[in-house]
Design an enzyme around this catalytic site. Structure first.
Site, PDB file in Angstrom:
ATOM      1  N   SER A   1       0.854  -1.192   0.000  1.00  0.00           N
ATOM      2  CA  SER A   1       0.000   0.000   0.000  1.00  0.00           C
ATOM      3  C   SER A   1       0.885   1.235   0.000  1.00  0.00           C
ATOM      4  O   SER A   1       2.023   1.195   0.479  1.00  0.00           O
ATOM      5  CB  SER A   1      -0.888   0.024   1.246  1.00  0.00           C
ATOM      6  OG  SER A   1      -1.592   1.247   1.345  1.00  0.00           O
TER       7      SER A   1
ATOM      8  N   TYR B   1      -3.657  -0.568   9.948  1.00  0.00           N
ATOM      9  CA  TYR B   1      -3.393  -0.831   8.533  1.00  0.00           C
ATOM     10  C   TYR B   1      -1.967  -0.456   8.161  1.00  0.00           C
ATOM     11  O   TYR B   1      -1.226  -1.242   7.548  1.00  0.00           O
ATOM     12  CB  TYR B   1      -4.392  -0.034   7.695  1.00  0.00           C
ATOM     13  CG  TYR B   1      -4.295  -0.241   6.210  1.00  0.00           C
ATOM     14  CD1 TYR B   1      -4.841  -1.365   5.601  1.00  0.00           C
ATOM     15  CD2 TYR B   1      -3.693   0.717   5.392  1.00  0.00           C
ATOM     16  CE1 TYR B   1      -4.780  -1.548   4.233  1.00  0.00           C
ATOM     17  CE2 TYR B   1      -3.621   0.542   4.021  1.00  0.00           C
ATOM     18  CZ  TYR B   1      -4.173  -0.585   3.452  1.00  0.00           C
ATOM     19  OH  TYR B   1      -4.097  -0.760   2.084  1.00  0.00           O
TER      20      TYR B   1
ATOM     21  N   LYS C   1       1.172  -2.861   6.851  1.00  0.00           N
ATOM     22  CA  LYS C   1       1.696  -2.701   5.495  1.00  0.00           C
ATOM     23  C   LYS C   1       3.198  -2.440   5.497  1.00  0.00           C
ATOM     24  O   LYS C   1       3.898  -2.832   4.560  1.00  0.00           O
ATOM     25  CB  LYS C   1       0.944  -1.589   4.757  1.00  0.00           C
ATOM     26  CG  LYS C   1      -0.499  -1.955   4.428  1.00  0.00           C
ATOM     27  CD  LYS C   1      -0.591  -3.243   3.608  1.00  0.00           C
ATOM     28  CE  LYS C   1      -2.009  -3.584   3.204  1.00  0.00           C
ATOM     29  NZ  LYS C   1      -2.103  -4.812   2.396  1.00  0.00           N
TER      30      LYS C   1
END
Length: 236
Positions: free
Chosen positions: A130, A143, A147
């Site tokens: 990402s 998140y 990542k």
């Protein structure tokens, strides 16, 4: 016939990418928890393998059932709570880590094992990272942390795979119009913020296909594909 396994294949980037590979004549293994959503994909080269990527035994069984593997698109992931760290429950943190990091580890491990011992030996692993691995957005602690972990996984796999003809690269995606981005849009709208610049998911599928179809001696180590007007570079 070339073969690819795609995790998180029942919707979003995974599903569109699976359909793209099927349209180009590949045998495609589709992993996702929602069996009913997978069942909507009826192509004759689609191998439906419903399982939870956080379930070690289920993941190993799915890869064993699929057989010879040229490419893994390690795609399954989730965003988690959109808030500051003091508002994140430990259970929510663990859930995101389980899916985004442990799930990727288990799928990569199963693919690596298959590619190392199959004939002909080797293959390619493509991890879905990402832009958050470089530039996070606010309220994304779970998140973003996972990542960053995916980037470490990718680099180590790339090194460890050399002896076994296994290449590994990472695609970092910015604002493809998936349910995840649409949900972020709703949150932003509720806060009175402007809409996010976004791009079609098909653009991601074509990028993954490019990475997957390179000859064995070439590898895209890192590719970033993003909505052109995202505020990612400088003050753009």
């Amino acid at each position: 016939m070339k073969s690819i396994m795609i995790t998180g294949a029942s919707s979003g980037i995974g599903r569109v990418t699976a359909e793209h590979f099927l349209a180009h004549g590949w045998r495609v293994g589709l992993i996702a928890r929602r069996a009913e959503a997978l069942a909507e994909i009826t192509h004759y080269n689609a191998v439906l393998l419903p399982c939870d990527v956080t379930d070690e035994e289920a993941v190993d069984a799915a890869f064993a059932a699929f057989g010879h593997l040229d490419v893994l698109f390690n795609n399954a992931g989730m965003f988690g709570p959109q808030t500051t760290i003091d508002q994140v429950a430990l259970s929510d943190w663990k859930q995101v880590v389980d899916v985004n990091l442990t799930g990727m580890f288990l799928s990569a491990r199963a693919a690596f094992r298959q590619m190392r011992h199959q004939t002909p030996r080797g293959g390619r692993i493509i991890n879905n990272g990402s832009i958050s691995a470089y530039t996070p957005r606010e309220g994304s602690i779970c998140y973003t942390a996972t990542k960053h972990g995916v980037s470490g996984l990718t680099k180590t796999l790339s090194l460890d795979g050399r002896a076994f003809d296994i290449a590994c690269g990472q695609i970092d995606i910015g604002n493809a119009r998936t349910d995840l981005v649409l949900n972020l849009e709703k949150t932003r709208a509720a806060k009175g913020l402007e809409p996010l610049p976004s791009m079609a998911v098909d653009d991601v599928a074509r990028s993954v296909f490019h990475m997957a179809t390179l000859p064995p001696e070439a590898n895209v180590q890192s590719m970033m594909v993003m909505a052109t007007k995202m505020p990612h570079i400088g003050r753009g």
